[in-house]
Design an enzyme around this catalytic site. Structure first.
Site: not given
Ligand code: UDP
Ligand code: MG
Length: 155
Positions: A9, A49, A115
């Site tokens: 990122k 996303y 990610h």
């Molecule tokens: N994210 C955020 N706030 C939240 C949850 C997620 O800013 O409360 C962002 C964070 O950068 C995260 C991305 O959204 O990596 C995607 O969320 P996900 O739950 O898919 O997490 P990941 O798979 O990246 O661990």
């Molecule tokens: Mg995710």
């Protein structure tokens, strides 16, 4: 063998952590099959996303992910999706275990450096989105493969 999409990122690039993060994946024994540095268009990030489109953090997430360059990486290995998720650590970096990428290098829930695809279905869709062009992914066999895996694991 399984393939997965990793994104470094904008915070990873802004904080000069590309080398250390990429090293984690390389040193683990995952094979690099795609690598791309871009300032990806809003549409690509929004699509990537889209599962989170209704979540309150979505607009800020899209803004963050389009604020600077991102590196898209395709990795291959046995159980690559699960292995990569383990190396990344928990989404909220403050709670991520030491030894993980987020646990060692980040403090934030949103600015969490990496990610990784979370399922085989997601990896197929995400790899197509970021590496959909012919020749974007490279098939090759590193010489170390027979040392990374046992003969049984390779058969
Ligand atoms: N994210 C955020 N706030 C939240 C949850 C997620 O800013 O409360 C962002 C964070 O950068 C995260 C991305 O959204 O990596 C995607 O969320 P996900 O739950 O898919 O997490 P990941 O798979 O990246 O661990
Ligand atoms: Mg995710």
């Amino acid at each position: 063998m399984e393939r997965t999409l990793v994104l470094l990122k904008p915070d990873a690039l802004q904080r000069s952590l590309v080398g250390p993060i990429l090293s984690r994946f390389e040193q683990k024994g995952l094979k690099l099959v795609g690598l791309k540095l871009r300032k990806f268009p809003d549409e690509v990030i929004k699509q990537h996303y889209s599962a989170h489109a209704e979540r309150p953090f979505y607009p800020a997430l899209v803004e963050f992910m389009t604020s600077g360059p991102v590196i898209a990486i395709a990795l291959e290995g046995k159980d690559a999706i699960t292995v990569v998720r383990g190396l990344m650590g928990k989404t909220n970096s403050a709670q991520a275990d030491p030894g993980t990428i987020r646990g060692d290098y980040a403090m934030s829930f949103s600015n969490n450096l990496v990610h990784g695809s979370d399922s085989p279905e997601a990896s197929v869709t995400e790899l197509a989105l970021f590496f959909g062009e012919d020749g974007d992914l490279v098939d090759w066999t590193p010489d170390q493969t027979t040392w990374v895996y046992s003969g049984e694991e390779l058969s």
